[in-house]
Design a protein around this motif. Structure first.
Motif, PDB file in Angstrom:
ATOM      1  N   THR A 259       0.824  -1.208   0.000  1.00 50.29           N
ATOM      2  CA  THR A 259       0.000   0.000   0.000  1.00 50.29           C
ATOM      3  C   THR A 259       0.860   1.260   0.000  1.00 50.29           C
ATOM      4  OG1 THR A 259      -0.068  -0.028   2.421  1.00 50.29           O
ATOM      5  CG2 THR A 259      -1.849  -1.181   1.250  1.00 50.29           C
ATOM      6  N   LEU A 260       2.162   1.112   0.161  1.00 49.79           N
ATOM      7  CA  LEU A 260       3.075   2.249   0.217  1.00 49.79           C
ATOM      8  C   LEU A 260       3.096   3.020  -1.090  1.00 49.79           C
ATOM      9  CD1 LEU A 260       6.322   0.820   1.864  1.00 49.79           C
ATOM     10  CD2 LEU A 260       4.535   2.153   2.953  1.00 49.79           C
ATOM     11  N   ASP A 261       3.441   4.303  -0.991  1.00 50.59           N
ATOM     12  CA  ASP A 261       3.735   5.114  -2.160  1.00 50.59           C
ATOM     13  C   ASP A 261       5.185   5.574  -2.037  1.00 50.59           C
ATOM     14  OD1 ASP A 261       4.068   7.806  -3.581  1.00 50.59           O
ATOM     15  OD2 ASP A 261       2.155   7.112  -4.392  1.00 50.59           O
ATOM     16  N   GLN A 262       6.014   5.183  -3.006  1.00 51.23           N
ATOM     17  CA  GLN A 262       7.437   5.467  -2.904  1.00 51.23           C
ATOM     18  C   GLN A 262       7.720   6.967  -2.971  1.00 51.23           C
ATOM     19  OE1 GLN A 262       9.835   3.539  -1.981  1.00 51.23           O
ATOM     20  NE2 GLN A 262      11.333   5.197  -2.157  1.00 51.23           N
ATOM     21  N   ASP A 263       6.906   7.728  -3.682  1.00 55.65           N
ATOM     22  CA  ASP A 263       7.113   9.176  -3.734  1.00 55.65           C
ATOM     23  C   ASP A 263       6.936   9.801  -2.351  1.00 55.65           C
ATOM     24  OD1 ASP A 263       7.640   9.116  -6.432  1.00 55.65           O
ATOM     25  OD2 ASP A 263       5.570   9.548  -7.017  1.00 55.65           O
ATOM     26  N   LEU A 264       5.984   9.285  -1.574  1.00 59.41           N
ATOM     27  CA  LEU A 264       5.807   9.784  -0.213  1.00 59.41           C
ATOM     28  C   LEU A 264       7.001   9.396   0.660  1.00 59.41           C
ATOM     29  CD1 LEU A 264       2.868  10.215  -1.204  1.00 59.41           C
ATOM     30  CD2 LEU A 264       2.128   9.531   1.075  1.00 59.41           C
TER      31      LEU A 264
END
Length: 688
Positions: A259-264
């Motif tokens: 569920t992670l967002d790498q940009d965040l």
């Protein structure tokens, strides 16, 4: 012609020869029968056994499942690496140990004594098991060893898979690392369905450990024809092995989509700079973890192929504990971020309402002790909205006085998930602590002191929470009272990308908050970042309705003369912890963020800017029609003119990143709260 007198003796033994002949014929019959049985009836089976004696089974390591973020950005990859191994049995039988070791020493630039020492340490294991001499050979070293291998019995170059974290240290605690299994672990892990051998890799930390059974594949087997010294002669397809034994292909492990967002993750990592601490971002609508960071960190890639003793010792002795996941393994006093829990307790227990005011003069006397506000000169008359906005300690001391017991604060804290594990799919989570009167009696055999309730009301005393708990509690407040179980795995896929399992949101509890009470709390949080007298005004996001609460938690007991001193001048280990927890937008929120900066002094200057960077990145990436630069400029212009704010463009289809105009994920802009009391401090003096 018989000798005189021997005829009778010959006749006497003549009958016995029959038995001798019978024995000879029986023996020959047995021998012939056995030969017929072995060579004709069991010929194929015997041939297979014979072939197996000259066939070497070479294990083919299965590719481990890869890990992606929610947008299929690759986070953990498999890359080939080459190891040099020696099979002691073949080396000893060749009687060329010294010559082989001497040549290897020159080819791989490794001292002879070190090679011999490794072989000596391996004498306790079976001689047919390979001994790893050197890992991660260079391409030049591989070429040199291969060219001389025919003259080095027992020496092999084995291809392994190197687990690589594409983004280095970012999210290393969450993703985890793998390492070589040791003899003490082997009996434990082999109780499961998947069997391991010494030398195999296994997940040791984070998701790599937690989801080992998903990520690990099934090793294959390749057959090679060898001579008496174990040297490979020819490929199976070119020899007489064909049709007797077959290669077994490796089965890759399953992929994880997180569920992670790498940009965040990247935005948070950049915003942290040199600070240490943790950050968790969560979706209040379903419990998905959007970002999770612990600082300082380490590079998991270094663990996948064996870490040097020097680096391991450096990590262990680092006073900032880079091997600990500070998002869920360490708990902290939440400081003023806990005040909204006290506010909710006061509102729900009926001891205050929207009209309740208390006067803050900078301190208050309770019993034989003086309780100070963070503002030395006081805040004047405060209601619940302004008290949250300006983080007035005295207001929350007064709530604590009116409550019957600390248990009433504990009740609402626990309903919001504090003081217990969240149940996230990660190991080693700590529960934190929400004190009660009964807890203190059991723990210290002492009654609860009413003065301790005042400290609890502002998030000090015995109160301990994790960054993950704070983010989830604020997410529940943001969405109106639904507490979700945080989860990190969005779906499991085959190695080819076919979805075989999806994670559904799981509701832990629902709290029936009156809309009026939640509105008051949100108005207070709105003021923190959107009004000049808010403690995090400089970290606001104009037009994004980013709301939250700062916190500054003491790490040591301070003398009154040091209470209002400049934190940055103190010894680092004695400085306050800095916290900020918030969400955006104010109404229909899509992201909640908690940041803890260890010894960062002020939540407004250390933690809030990190949360701001994460929220801005998320809103502009996923809702560009509402929060892109042009949309923000139009919104602010219309707000100033009192005109309706522009909504999102009509979209056509999802493949063009298009969202239907009635999609509930697109939150409407929030209205500013009612005006706060006239007494206010400028941004510079409102720093908590």
């Amino acid at each position: 012609m018989a000798f005189l007198g021997q005829e009778e003796q010959i006749r006497e033994f003549q009958d016995r020869f029959r038995y001798l002949y019978a024995i000879v014929f029986i023996a020959l019959g047995i021998l012939v029968s056995r030969m017929v049985f072995l060579q004709i009836l069991q010929g194929d089976r015997m041939r297979e056994w014979s072939e197996k004696n000259r066939i070497k089974r070479v294990k083919v390591a299965a590719p481990r499942g890869m890990i992606f973020d929610r947008n299929k950005t690759l986070l953990i990859d498999n890359r080939p690496a080459f190891d040099l191994e020696i099979i002691p049995q073949y080396l000893r039988e060749s009687k060329q140990t010294q010559q082989v070791v001497a040549r290897l020493s020159k080819l791989i630039h490794m001292p002879e004594a070190e090679i011999l020492e490794i072989l000596e340490r391996a004498r306790s294991q079976p001689s047919f098991m390979p001994v790893k001499i050197k890992t991660d050979l260079t391409r030049d070293e591989v070429a040199k060893v291969e060219s001389w291998r025919i003259d080095m019995p027992g020496v092999e170059v084995r291809q392994e898979i190197k687990r690589t974290n594409v983004y280095g240290e970012i999210a290393s605690h969450l993703l985890g690392y793998i390492g070589e299994i040791n003899s003490s672990e082997l009996p434990l892990v082999n109780k499961g369905a998947i069997k391991y051998e010494l030398g195999d890799s296994i997940g040791k930390f984070g998701l790599e450990q937690r989801l080992e059974n998903v990520l690990r594949g099934i090793d294959g087997e390749e057959l090679k024809e060898v001579d008496a010294l174990g040297r490979i002669k020819l490929d199976k397809s070119k020899g007489r092995v064909r049709g007797i034994m077959e290669n077994k292909p490796a089965v890759p492990g399953k992929n994880l989509v997180l569920t992670l967002d790498q940009d965040l993750q990247t935005a948070a990592n950049k915003a942290f700079g040199e600070h240490i601490g943790s950050m968790v971002a969560i979706d209040p609508r379903n419990g998905e973890i959007l970002a999770m960071l612990s600082r300082p960190s380490f590079d998991p890639t270094e663990f996948s192929r064996g870490i040097s003793p020097a680096l391991w010792n450096k990590l262990l002795t680092n006073p900032n504990h880079p091997l600990r996941d500070k998002t869920l393994q360490d708990h902290y006093s939440p400081g003023s971020t806990f005040k909204i829990i006290t506010a909710i307790a006061g509102l729900e227990e009926g001891v205050i309402d929207e009209k309740t005011t208390f006067n803050c003069t900078g301190n208050m006397r309770f019993g034989n002790r003086t309780y100070h506000c963070w503002s030395k000169h006081g805040h004047g008359n405060m209601n619940v909205v302004s008290a949250i906005t300006q983080s007035c300690d005295v207001f929350f001391y007064k709530i604590a006085q009116k409550l019957k017991s600390v248990d009433q604060i504990a009740k609402w804290s626990m309903l919001l998930g504090l003081g217990r594990k969240t149940g996230i799919d990660l190991a080693r989570e700590v529960p934190g602590l929400i004190p009660t009167e009964e807890w203190k009696r059991k723990r210290f055999n002492q009654p609860w002191n009413d003065g301790e309730t005042l400290s609890v009301a502002i998030g000090q005393s015995f109160v301990l929470t994790t960054a993950l708990q704070l983010a989830n509690a604020y997410a529940a407040i943001a969405n109106g009272g639904t507490l979700y179980k945080p989860h990190i795995v969005k779906q499991v896929e085959t190695y080819e990308g076919q979805v075989i399992q999806e994670t559904k949101p799981e509701i832990l509890s629902r709290i029936d908050f009156p809309a009026r009470d939640i509105a008051l709390v949100k108005q207070g949080l709105w003021g923190v970042t959107n009004t000049p007298h808010g403690t995090a005004f400089r970290s606001g996001l104009a037009g994004m309705d980013f709301v939250g609460k700062t916190g500054t938690a003491q790490t040591i007991r301070l003398n009154p003369d040091k209470l209002y001193g400049k934190c940055e001048t103190w010894k680092f280990s004695e400085r306050h912890n800095a916290l900020f927890v918030g969400f955006a937008p104010q109404e229909n929120p899509v992201i909640a963020v908690a940041v803890i900066g260890e010894h960062g002094c002020h939540g407004s200057t250390t933690a809030a800017p990190i949360a701001q960077a994460v929220v801005k990145t998320y809103l502009q990436k996923y809702f560009p029609d509402l929060y892109g630069e042009k949309a923000l400029a139009a919104r602010l212009k219309n707000r100033k003119a009192g005109l309706p704010e522009p909504g999102p463009r009509k979209r056509v289809n999802e493949e063009e990143d298009i969202v239907p105009e009635n999609n509930e994920r697109l939150p409407p802009a929030a209205e500013p709260p009612p005006a706060l009391p006239s007494r206010a401090f400028g941004a510079e003096s409102a720093e908590e």
